[in-house]
Enzyme design. Sequence first.
Site, PDB file in Angstrom:
ATOM      1  N   ASN A   1       0.815  -1.226   0.000  1.00 14.98           N
ATOM      2  CA  ASN A   1       0.000   0.000   0.000  1.00 14.98           C
ATOM      3  C   ASN A   1       0.846   1.274   0.000  1.00 14.98           C
ATOM      4  O   ASN A   1       0.393   2.330   0.413  1.00 14.98           O
ATOM      5  CB  ASN A   1      -0.982  -0.016   1.176  1.00 14.98           C
ATOM      6  CG  ASN A   1      -0.294  -0.275   2.500  1.00 14.98           C
ATOM      7  OD1 ASN A   1       0.920  -0.155   2.601  1.00 14.98           O
ATOM      8  ND2 ASN A   1      -1.062  -0.620   3.514  1.00 14.98           N
TER       9      ASN A   1
ATOM     10  N   ARG B   1       3.117   6.332  11.883  1.00 15.80           N
ATOM     11  CA  ARG B   1       2.466   5.815  13.082  1.00 15.80           C
ATOM     12  C   ARG B   1       2.293   6.964  14.067  1.00 15.80           C
ATOM     13  O   ARG B   1       3.213   7.780  14.257  1.00 15.80           O
ATOM     14  CB  ARG B   1       3.303   4.706  13.742  1.00 15.80           C
ATOM     15  CG  ARG B   1       3.265   3.364  13.026  1.00 15.80           C
ATOM     16  CD  ARG B   1       1.871   2.733  13.000  1.00 15.80           C
ATOM     17  NE  ARG B   1       1.815   1.488  12.249  1.00 15.80           N
ATOM     18  CZ  ARG B   1       1.365   1.355  10.993  1.00 15.80           C
ATOM     19  NH1 ARG B   1       0.912   2.403  10.333  1.00 15.80           N
ATOM     20  NH2 ARG B   1       1.324   0.183  10.418  1.00 15.80           N
TER      21      ARG B   1
ATOM     22  N   GLN C   1      -5.508   2.818  18.294  1.00 15.27           N
ATOM     23  CA  GLN C   1      -6.576   2.793  17.294  1.00 15.27           C
ATOM     24  C   GLN C   1      -7.615   1.739  17.620  1.00 15.27           C
ATOM     25  O   GLN C   1      -7.213   0.621  17.968  1.00 15.27           O
ATOM     26  CB  GLN C   1      -5.974   2.546  15.902  1.00 15.27           C
ATOM     27  CG  GLN C   1      -5.094   3.689  15.465  1.00 15.27           C
ATOM     28  CD  GLN C   1      -4.539   3.571  14.055  1.00 15.27           C
ATOM     29  OE1 GLN C   1      -3.831   4.436  13.594  1.00 15.27           O
ATOM     30  NE2 GLN C   1      -4.846   2.499  13.373  1.00 15.27           N
TER      31      GLN C   1
ATOM     32  N   HIS D   1      -7.500   6.067  10.254  1.00 11.22           N
ATOM     33  CA  HIS D   1      -6.420   5.374   9.549  1.00 11.22           C
ATOM     34  C   HIS D   1      -6.968   4.658   8.305  1.00 11.22           C
ATOM     35  O   HIS D   1      -7.545   3.575   8.414  1.00 11.22           O
ATOM     36  CB  HIS D   1      -5.787   4.355  10.504  1.00 11.22           C
ATOM     37  CG  HIS D   1      -4.520   3.754  10.005  1.00 11.22           C
ATOM     38  ND1 HIS D   1      -3.740   2.927  10.764  1.00 11.22           N
ATOM     39  CD2 HIS D   1      -3.873   3.861   8.813  1.00 11.22           C
ATOM     40  CE1 HIS D   1      -2.678   2.543  10.078  1.00 11.22           C
ATOM     41  NE2 HIS D   1      -2.749   3.091   8.876  1.00 11.22           N
TER      42      HIS D   1
HETATM   43  P1  NAD Z   1      10.361   0.933   4.402  1.00 11.63           P
HETATM   44  O1  NAD Z   1      10.870  -0.169   5.255  1.00 11.63           O
HETATM   45  O2  NAD Z   1      10.417   0.778   2.923  1.00 11.63           O
HETATM   46  O3  NAD Z   1      11.108   2.294   4.770  1.00 11.63           O
HETATM   47  C1  NAD Z   1      11.261   2.747   6.071  1.00 11.63           C
HETATM   48  C2  NAD Z   1      12.449   3.700   6.112  1.00 11.63           C
HETATM   49  O4  NAD Z   1      12.453   4.334   7.406  1.00 11.63           O
HETATM   50  C3  NAD Z   1      13.782   2.986   5.954  1.00 11.63           C
HETATM   51  O5  NAD Z   1      14.547   3.626   4.949  1.00 11.63           O
HETATM   52  C4  NAD Z   1      14.421   3.121   7.329  1.00 11.63           C
HETATM   53  O6  NAD Z   1      15.838   3.189   7.292  1.00 11.63           O
HETATM   54  C5  NAD Z   1      13.812   4.421   7.804  1.00 11.63           C
HETATM   55  N1  NAD Z   1      13.938   4.599   9.252  1.00 11.63           N
HETATM   56  C6  NAD Z   1      13.805   3.687  10.234  1.00 11.63           C
HETATM   57  N2  NAD Z   1      14.069   4.234  11.427  1.00 11.63           N
HETATM   58  C7  NAD Z   1      14.386   5.522  11.189  1.00 11.63           C
HETATM   59  C8  NAD Z   1      14.796   6.589  12.031  1.00 11.63           C
HETATM   60  N3  NAD Z   1      14.988   6.418  13.342  1.00 11.63           N
HETATM   61  N4  NAD Z   1      15.015   7.786  11.460  1.00 11.63           N
HETATM   62  C9  NAD Z   1      14.885   7.961  10.117  1.00 11.63           C
HETATM   63  N5  NAD Z   1      14.539   6.975   9.267  1.00 11.63           N
HETATM   64  C10 NAD Z   1      14.298   5.767   9.805  1.00 11.63           C
HETATM   65  O7  NAD Z   1       8.865   1.166   4.889  1.00 11.63           O
HETATM   66  P2  NAD Z   1       7.664   1.856   4.091  1.00 11.63           P
HETATM   67  O8  NAD Z   1       6.980   0.859   3.248  1.00 11.63           O
HETATM   68  O9  NAD Z   1       8.161   3.121   3.493  1.00 11.63           O
HETATM   69  O10 NAD Z   1       6.680   2.178   5.303  1.00 11.63           O
HETATM   70  C11 NAD Z   1       7.091   3.009   6.366  1.00 11.63           C
HETATM   71  C12 NAD Z   1       6.060   3.002   7.460  1.00 11.63           C
HETATM   72  O11 NAD Z   1       4.866   3.648   7.022  1.00 11.63           O
HETATM   73  C13 NAD Z   1       5.580   1.614   7.894  1.00 11.63           C
HETATM   74  O12 NAD Z   1       6.470   0.978   8.767  1.00 11.63           O
HETATM   75  C14 NAD Z   1       4.264   1.936   8.547  1.00 11.63           C
HETATM   76  O13 NAD Z   1       4.441   2.256   9.900  1.00 11.63           O
HETATM   77  C15 NAD Z   1       3.778   3.167   7.793  1.00 11.63           C
HETATM   78  N6  NAD Z   1       2.637   2.852   6.889  1.00 11.63           N
HETATM   79  C16 NAD Z   1       1.456   3.490   7.100  1.00 11.63           C
HETATM   80  C17 NAD Z   1       0.369   3.184   6.297  1.00 11.63           C
HETATM   81  C18 NAD Z   1      -0.961   3.881   6.469  1.00 11.63           C
HETATM   82  O14 NAD Z   1      -1.983   3.369   6.007  1.00 11.63           O
HETATM   83  N7  NAD Z   1      -0.996   5.056   7.085  1.00 11.63           N
HETATM   84  C19 NAD Z   1       0.479   2.218   5.303  1.00 11.63           C
HETATM   85  C20 NAD Z   1       1.727   1.626   5.080  1.00 11.63           C
HETATM   86  C21 NAD Z   1       2.800   1.942   5.906  1.00 11.63           C
END
Ligand code: NAD
Length: 367
Positions: free
Chosen positions: A118, A260, A289, A313
Amino acid sequence: MVKVLCVLYSGGKDAQEEKRLLGTIENSLGLKDELAKGNHTFVVTDDKEGPNSKMAKEIVDADVVITTPFHPGYLSKEIIASAKNLKLCITAGVGSDHVDLNAANERKITVAEVSGSNVVSVAEHVVMTILILVRNYNIGHEQISQNKNNGWLVAAIARDAYDLEGKVVGTIGAGRIGYRVLQRMVPFNCKELLYFDYQDLPADAAKQVNARRVADLNDFLSQCDVVTVNCPLHEGTRNLINKDNIKHMKKGAWLINTARGAICNAEAVKEAVESGHILGYGGDVWNHQPAPADHPWRTMYNPHGGGNAMVPHYSGTTLDAQKRYADGTREILNNWLNNKPQNPANLIVENGEYATKAYGQRKTTVA
Ligand code: NAD
């Protein structure tokens, strides 16, 4: 034969009418018939809070738990301890922070999610939320739909409305979603695109969007007009944006968080919006949530009555996304049932170790 416990949101009438709402208890990710054929036990519920919930009762002998980040079954250390047979947790979506991952590691429980399922859905929502805030859309819409300010007062909207062109936009986390947000910012001719992440973007990828990494968070916050949060929630990101560093944001900046809720301190954000230090906050994620009726983010506004672009959400649960994460969940489950290897990109923890580099910098990360 195994027992699969599935914790999803209730879709009611909408799910009866719209079968593509696969992430609901009614349509249960399309897994019901298939699991019945294999004589597996499949329990589906939305009742997930507290020791008397159906989730707490049914998890004690479940082999697999499936849940979504939209209505997360919170798998705390205590719940995991009660789940004696638990071997696999599947996140139908992206973001597995609802599981105590360290507790899962102690028990060598595998946690997998449908990576990438997503990420476009969320990146599009981020772009929309940035525009809603920067252009002060809600004040205008309320004049039209609720007859506020006698239904038409352009100055009350325009006093906080800007162009995105020429602004500095930065993402915290430049993974799948963060990078897609940067890509979508390119045509807006922003002044600069920045990112804060402990992992560098591949040189080619950074070049394509002309993004610059800023290594220090306060330095990053002080340079951005728009900050968008796109990192997972883990020990290193809980409360990442807080009372101390939010003051480093530019006066009049905007903060968007679709990652989050607990990454941004609720009270610090409310104070910053209500004082006018930041002009607005928007997103779809909440620290618990469903969010309680009195959550401060439901009713916070900047001194001119705008600056709140919060929704439940849902950014990652468009009908397109539901199809993708339902398919991906089935694939992960079937791989496990048939002893086939998982796609490494879907693994968060496995065999007692973190299988991803995205949940903080750790010595024990395998990937
Ligand atoms: P991803 O794993 O592709 O990318 C996450 C990035 O965050 C990585 O590059 C990682 O190095 C970086 N990161 C981790 N800790 C960090 C920190 N302390 N400081 C800076 N950067 C940091 O993940 P993604 O697919 O891009 O998704 C990211 C997050 O988005 C998910 O884990 C989830 O919590 C959230 N998400 C929300 C929804 C929604 O419906 N709102 C949907 C999908 C994902």
